[in-house]
Each structure stands twice: as structure tokens, then as C-alpha cells.
Design an enzyme around this catalytic site. Structure first.
Site, PDB file in Angstrom:
ATOM      1  N   ASP A 103       0.710  -1.570   0.323  1.00  0.00           N
ATOM      2  CA  ASP A 103      -0.160  -0.141   0.271  1.00  0.00           C
ATOM      3  C   ASP A 103       0.124   1.258   0.210  1.00  0.00           C
ATOM      4  OD1 ASP A 103       0.397   0.902   2.677  1.00  0.00           O
ATOM      5  OD2 ASP A 103      -1.110  -0.797   3.182  1.00  0.00           O
ATOM      6  N   ILE A 104       0.339   2.435  -0.408  1.00  0.00           N
ATOM      7  CA  ILE A 104       0.818   3.871  -0.668  1.00  0.00           C
ATOM      8  C   ILE A 104       1.790   4.248   0.730  1.00  0.00           C
ATOM      9  CG2 ILE A 104      -1.004   4.728   0.574  1.00  0.00           C
ATOM     10  CD1 ILE A 104       0.167   6.694  -2.063  1.00  0.00           C
TER      11      ILE A 104
END
Length: 239
Positions: A103-104
Site C-alpha cells: 500500500d501507499i
């Protein structure tokens, strides 16, 4: 004869599950006819396959890139919100796609390739490919919750498989190393949330036989032939 999704993977479109999604979405045509049937077999020497109107051709060469992903980059080929993607960090002319996702806000080891078959082997649950994460929590992890997590907790997809949790420093029980074989979306974060902890930092340091040794944050390199062979062996790609 070969399954359509396998042929697409061999052409570098993505792992087989991603190819199945594209088939279901009506983006794939065989001999000019849109096909939505999963499991369809084609004659790769005679049939033509188009994806989004583009003719597919078998790749002449596979690429394998290991990247030390920094925060702030999404793990996709393109982003509808125009955010920076991990491919912005690897300026290559060939089409690549990430194997799995971070994820980011997660950093660390990410494999990029155009080898759809190997990507399938590395991401499919039945091959039980090992993934290792360093985790920083908001508070000390209790022995009770450590054992609970190692035995498995219930998430939306079902009960997580057994995993291994180690303290990186016994004087600091907020920092742990997690080794697991599943790859559900945001799994590590959700596992700890399930038992009342917030993940403040998450970094993947291992995938199968790969590690980040000598690779600075944001840097990348091609895998060595010996690393590719080892990866194929562990992933079962030679079976």
C-alpha cells in the site's frame, strides 16, 4: 492448445488472475470476437488475441526488477487519481507490472516483471511463498496477542494462516518481524488492528529468496540469473 489467460501472461500482460479480470471485463478478443469465457483454450500458433484492441505477441525477453519502494507511491501500473506509481521509479521501455501490492504507506521489497507465469506462482496462495515484514506498532505487543496472531485471527476473507512473529529487540516490544505465506490486501495491518494495535510503520524486507541487502530506498536493480533461477525453484515455476 493453451489457456487464454496463460497465453496472455506469457505475453507480459500480467499474472493469470489479472488476465482473468480483463477477460471478464470484455477487454479480450480472439480472432476478432470478444471472449468472456474463463478457461477458454486457444491455438497460440494460429489464433490472434487482442487486448484493448492491441495485438498480443509472445515476449522475446523477460525482465525482473527488484525495487526498494519508498512511501507515497502506489503499486499499480496506472492510477486513476494521477498519483505516482512504482513504475515512475523504474524508467524502462518494456511493459512491467508489480508482483503483488504494497500500500501507499508501506515501504520495502517489490518485484517488477513482465513474466506473468512467475508472477502467478509467486502470488497464488497454494504455493505458500514466504513474505517477511518489519513492523512498528503504537504500543508494546503482549505475549498473549503475539501467540494469538501466530495461531491465526479472523479477517473478512477467513482465518489467517499460521505465521511467525519475532521481537527485533527484546527491550522494545513495539518492533517485530512477521513472516507469513499469505498475501491478502493490507493483511499485516489488519491482523494487528484485529487485536487492538495500530501499525505505525511497515516495511517488507523479504519475498521468497529475495532481500533488500545493499539496495537503498527508492533504488532498483535487475535480478541476477542465479536469483531468477532460485526464485523459480522456490515458487514452483519449474513444476
Amino acid at each position: 492448445m493453451v489457456r487464454l489467460n496463460k497465453y496472455m501472461a506469457e505475453c507480459g500482460i500480467g499474472a493469470r488472475r489479472k488476465c482473468d479480470e480483463m477477460i471478464s471485463q470484455g477487454r479480450v478478443a480472439v480472432n476478432g470476437v470478444v471472449q468472456k469465457q474463463l478457461g477458454l483454450k486457444i491455438d497460440e500458433s494460429a489464433d490472434s488475441v487482442h487486448v484493448d484492441g492491441q495485438l498480443l505477441r509472445p515476449l522475446q525477453r523477460h525482465e525482473y526488477i527488484i525495487l526498494n519502494k519508498p512511501k507515497g507511491f502506489v503499486t499499480t501500473v496506472a492510477d486513476e487519481k494521477s498519483r505516482k506509481t512504482v513504475l515512475d521509479l523504474v524508467p524502462m521501455r518494456v511493459r512491467l507490472f508489480p508482483v503483488g501490492r504494497l500500500d501507499i504507506g508501506t515501504t520495502g521489497l517489490l518485484l517488477l516483471t513482465n513474466d506473468g507465469e512467475l508472477a502467478y506462482q509467486l502470488t497464488h496462495p497454494r504455493f505458500r511463498v514466504q513474505k517477511v515484514y518489519d513492523v512498528r506498532l503504537d504500543t508494546d505487543l503482549s505475549t498473549y496477542h503475539k501467540r494469538q496472531l501466530e495461531s491465526g485471527v479472523e479477517l473478512e476473507e477467513g482465518k489467517t494462516g499460521r505465521c511467525k512473529i519475532e521481537f527485533l529487540d527484546y527491550g522494545d516490544r513495539r518492533r517485530v518481524r512477521v513472516t507469513l505465506h499469505q498475501g491478502w490486501n493490507r493483511q499485516v495491518r489488519r491482523m494487528f488492528e484485529k487485536v487492538g494495535y495500530e501499525v505505525r510503520g511497515l516495511r517488507r524486507i523479504g519475498l521468497a529468496s529475495l532481500n533488500l541487502r545493499g539496495l537503498k530506498i527508492g533504488a532498483w536493480r535487475r535480478l541476477l540469473p542465479s536469483e531468477i533461477a532460485r526464485l523459480r525453484s522456490l515458487a514452483g515455476a519449474g513444476n
